[in-house]
Motif scaffolding. Structure first.
Motif, PDB file in Angstrom:
ATOM      1  N   UNK A  39       1.435  -9.029  -0.500  1.00  0.00           N
ATOM      2  CA  UNK A  39       0.435  -8.405   0.452  1.00  0.00           C
ATOM      3  C   UNK A  39       0.615  -9.498   1.826  1.00  0.00           C
ATOM      4  N   UNK A  40      -0.115  -8.682   2.609  1.00  0.00           N
ATOM      5  CA  UNK A  40      -0.392  -9.311   3.878  1.00  0.00           C
ATOM      6  C   UNK A  40      -1.972  -9.384   3.875  1.00  0.00           C
ATOM      7  N   UNK A  41      -2.241 -10.688   4.173  1.00  0.00           N
ATOM      8  CA  UNK A  41      -3.997 -10.949   4.133  1.00  0.00           C
ATOM      9  C   UNK A  41      -4.389 -11.051   5.438  1.00  0.00           C
ATOM     10  N   UNK A  42      -5.655 -10.832   5.521  1.00  0.00           N
ATOM     11  CA  UNK A  42      -6.353 -10.811   6.712  1.00  0.00           C
ATOM     12  C   UNK A  42      -6.687 -12.361   7.268  1.00  0.00           C
ATOM     13  N   UNK A  43      -6.518 -12.572   8.504  1.00  0.00           N
ATOM     14  CA  UNK A  43      -6.523 -14.044   9.021  1.00  0.00           C
ATOM     15  C   UNK A  43      -7.981 -14.999   8.862  1.00  0.00           C
ATOM     16  N   UNK A  44      -8.848 -14.143   8.644  1.00  0.00           N
ATOM     17  CA  UNK A  44     -10.343 -14.782   8.695  1.00  0.00           C
ATOM     18  C   UNK A  44     -10.599 -15.293   7.139  1.00  0.00           C
ATOM     19  N   UNK A  52      -5.389  -2.997  -3.020  1.00  0.00           N
ATOM     20  CA  UNK A  52      -5.945  -2.596  -1.431  1.00  0.00           C
ATOM     21  C   UNK A  52      -7.571  -2.454  -1.642  1.00  0.00           C
ATOM     22  N   UNK A  53      -8.111  -2.688  -2.763  1.00  0.00           N
ATOM     23  CA  UNK A  53      -9.676  -2.566  -2.671  1.00  0.00           C
ATOM     24  C   UNK A  53     -10.268  -3.987  -2.872  1.00  0.00           C
ATOM     25  N   UNK A  54      -9.209  -4.943  -2.663  1.00  0.00           N
ATOM     26  CA  UNK A  54      -9.748  -6.389  -2.628  1.00  0.00           C
ATOM     27  C   UNK A  54     -10.025  -6.734  -1.183  1.00  0.00           C
ATOM     28  N   UNK A  55     -11.408  -7.456  -1.211  1.00  0.00           N
ATOM     29  CA  UNK A  55     -11.685  -7.893   0.246  1.00  0.00           C
ATOM     30  C   UNK A  55     -10.657  -8.873   0.584  1.00  0.00           C
ATOM     31  N   UNK A  56     -10.300  -8.739   1.922  1.00  0.00           N
ATOM     32  CA  UNK A  56      -9.145  -9.729   2.577  1.00  0.00           C
ATOM     33  C   UNK A  56      -7.827  -9.287   2.423  1.00  0.00           C
ATOM     34  N   UNK A  57      -7.599  -8.289   1.600  1.00  0.00           N
ATOM     35  CA  UNK A  57      -6.310  -7.733   1.719  1.00  0.00           C
ATOM     36  C   UNK A  57      -6.034  -6.875   2.949  1.00  0.00           C
ATOM     37  N   UNK A  58      -5.084  -7.049   3.739  1.00  0.00           N
ATOM     38  CA  UNK A  58      -4.853  -5.998   4.918  1.00  0.00           C
ATOM     39  C   UNK A  58      -3.942  -4.849   4.457  1.00  0.00           C
ATOM     40  N   UNK A  66      -7.942 -17.710  -1.971  1.00  0.00           N
ATOM     41  CA  UNK A  66      -9.193 -17.071  -2.697  1.00  0.00           C
ATOM     42  C   UNK A  66      -8.654 -15.268  -2.862  1.00  0.00           C
ATOM     43  N   UNK A  67      -8.038 -15.013  -1.634  1.00  0.00           N
ATOM     44  CA  UNK A  67      -7.233 -13.302  -1.816  1.00  0.00           C
ATOM     45  C   UNK A  67      -6.439 -13.394  -2.782  1.00  0.00           C
ATOM     46  N   UNK A  68      -5.602 -14.313  -3.138  1.00  0.00           N
ATOM     47  CA  UNK A  68      -4.608 -14.073  -4.128  1.00  0.00           C
ATOM     48  C   UNK A  68      -5.125 -14.145  -5.407  1.00  0.00           C
TER      49      UNK A  68
END
Length: 116
Positions: free
Chosen positions: A73-78, A19-25, A83-85
């Motif tokens: 996870x569910x990621x942010x669309x932007x 949850x602390x990773x940027x881009x993870x919703x 990269x998030x994975x």
């Protein structure tokens, strides 16, 4: 520490790292998370009041082998989901290396199940 207590502690630590990773919703909710809003207030007390992250699955085929971690996870669309994975996998590997020094590196699998 019992295996169950260790697994619960590691699951919570992994969830916090993800949850602390940027881009993870958020971590993908399981059925319990989806039904939580339909339950009357106080119904979660049956689980000791703690929510178990359903987007994290932790297993180990044998007691001496490496942990196998599945994350949904569910990621942010932007952001780029690849990269998030990758960032999530690295964050989990680093967190587990700090919590379990001297053990084999875990096998981490990250699945992006949606975008918001």
């Amino acid at each position: 520490m019992t295996d169950r207590a260790l697994r619960t502690t590691l699951t919570g630590e992994i969830a916090a790292a993800v949850e602390a990773v940027p881009g993870v919703a958020f971590l993908r909710p399981g059925l319990g998370g989806r039904l939580r809003s339909a339950l009357p207030r106080g119904a979660s007390a049956a689980n000791g009041g703690r929510a178990v992250p359903s987007g994290v699955r932790l297993s180990r085929p044998d007691e001496t082998g490496p942990w196998q971690v599945e994350i949904h996870i569910v990621a942010r669309g932007h952001v780029r989901t690849l990269d998030v994975a990758r960032d999530v996998a690295r964050a989990v590997e680093v967190r587990l290396a700090g919590l379990l020094p001297g053990r084999q590196a875990p096998k981490v699998t990250v699945t992006v199940t949606g975008l918001v």
